[in-house]
Write a protein that holds these residues in place. Structure first.
Motif, PDB file in Angstrom:
ATOM      1  N   LEU A  60       0.812  -1.217   0.000  1.00 32.62           N
ATOM      2  CA  LEU A  60       0.000   0.000   0.000  1.00 32.62           C
ATOM      3  C   LEU A  60       0.851   1.275   0.000  1.00 32.62           C
ATOM      4  O   LEU A  60       0.359   2.342  -0.382  1.00 32.62           O
ATOM      5  N   LEU A  98      -9.381   2.225   1.626  1.00 28.18           N
ATOM      6  CA  LEU A  98      -8.107   2.571   0.994  1.00 28.18           C
ATOM      7  C   LEU A  98      -8.123   3.926   0.293  1.00 28.18           C
ATOM      8  O   LEU A  98      -7.074   4.399  -0.156  1.00 28.18           O
ATOM      9  N   LYS A 107      -5.254  -0.505  -5.733  1.00 27.93           N
ATOM     10  CA  LYS A 107      -4.711  -1.100  -4.518  1.00 27.93           C
ATOM     11  C   LYS A 107      -5.664  -2.138  -3.943  1.00 27.93           C
ATOM     12  O   LYS A 107      -5.223  -3.161  -3.384  1.00 27.93           O
ATOM     13  N   ALA A 110      -5.118  -5.160  -5.930  1.00 28.84           N
ATOM     14  CA  ALA A 110      -3.832  -5.763  -5.573  1.00 28.84           C
ATOM     15  C   ALA A 110      -3.944  -6.587  -4.294  1.00 28.84           C
ATOM     16  O   ALA A 110      -3.408  -7.703  -4.212  1.00 28.84           O
ATOM     17  N   GLY A 138       2.253  -7.995  -7.290  1.00 29.35           N
ATOM     18  CA  GLY A 138       2.565  -6.708  -6.690  1.00 29.35           C
ATOM     19  C   GLY A 138       3.762  -6.704  -5.767  1.00 29.35           C
ATOM     20  O   GLY A 138       4.043  -5.690  -5.124  1.00 29.35           O
TER      21      GLY A 138
END
Length: 258
Positions: A60, A98, A107, A110, A138
């Motif tokens: 992240l 997020l 994200k 991911a 990732g």
């Protein structure tokens, strides 16, 4: 690797600064020891309690700050406590959590993909080997080394933008390639110190050795740095450039000896 002259005699390979290999190794280790004294509390600045939490937080952290990630992850970790929870996450529930990080849709995808891969390949556990970690979606060498060094105690060099910049300024490498930087710096520093070396350079890069205007006059390793003088050298002016955080308390910096 050594080179061979026309006469057949082996000569030491050239170092980035032109100093001897032995001198380069000694200088690199002296810099690391001094940074260790300057930043005794250096550590990963992402908050975590498990390998999975660190892996998620590191993924992240791309294109945002550790501070922002740390403000977001408590709610995230409470809602998604394990890999299976990420694997089965509803994007409509995950994305709002997020959103403060930017690129939140990507994200979210991911993290879902990461959770699915962990469940399918590793029974939901974060693997403790570099060759396994880098197969996860990732996850590259940088992220893998962060997790290995800080969650599993496996030494690793984390080459982020700060580390690469300082390694080049210190004359440890001339490469822009993170993998080459990792290997070249790894040859200078004992393996047992790799993880802490990464913290020392990142902390110093964030606080003193900035990209655009390094605070050379407030730098505790200025006397061993071949790049001394590319930034502000006046001690009082340089001190004003130091960013918040554990501040160095250097002796009066000096240009490196000729």
């Amino acid at each position: 690797m050594p080179t061979t002259t026309a006469a057949g005699a082996e000569q030491p390979a050239a170092t980035p600064t032109g100093e001897s290999r032995l001198a380069l190794v000694r200088r690199a280790r002296r810099i690391d020891r001094e940074l260790a004294r300057t930043y005794p509390d250096a550590r990963a600045e992402l908050d975590f309690t498990t390998p999975l939490e660190l892996l998620v937080a590191t993924v992240l952290s791309a294109q945002t700050t550790d501070v922002r990630v740390n403000a977001t992850t408590p709610a995230l970790f409470a809602r998604y406590p394990d890999a299976a929870a990420y694997a089965g996450a509803d994007p409509e529930e995950l994305e709002p959590i997020l959103k403060p990080l930017g690129f939140f849709r990507a994200k979210a995808r991911a993290l879902i993909g990461l959770g699915q891969a962990l469940v399918e390949r590793y029974d939901g556990e974060v693997p403790a080997r570099l060759e396994d970690l880098v197969t996860l979606p990732g996850v590259g060498r940088k992220t893998a080394n962060v997790v290995l060094g800080n969650a599993f105690g496996v030494p690793g060099i984390t080459v982020d933008t700060h580390f690469g910049r300082l390694a080049r300024r210190f004359g440890w490498t001339t490469s822009e390639d993170p993998v080459k930087v990792e290997h070249e710096v790894g040859e200078l520093i004992p393996k047992r110190d790799w993880t802490m070396l990464s913290h020392h350079l990142v902390w110093h890069g964030r606080r003193v050795c900035h990209s655009r205007r390094p605070a050379c006059g407030a730098c505790p390793v200025a006397r061993w740095c071949p790049s001394f003088g590319i930034g502000e050298t006046d001690p009082d002016a340089a001190e004003k450039l130091v960013k918040p955080g554990p501040t160095p308390s250097p002796s009066t910096p000096q240009p490196p000896a000729a």
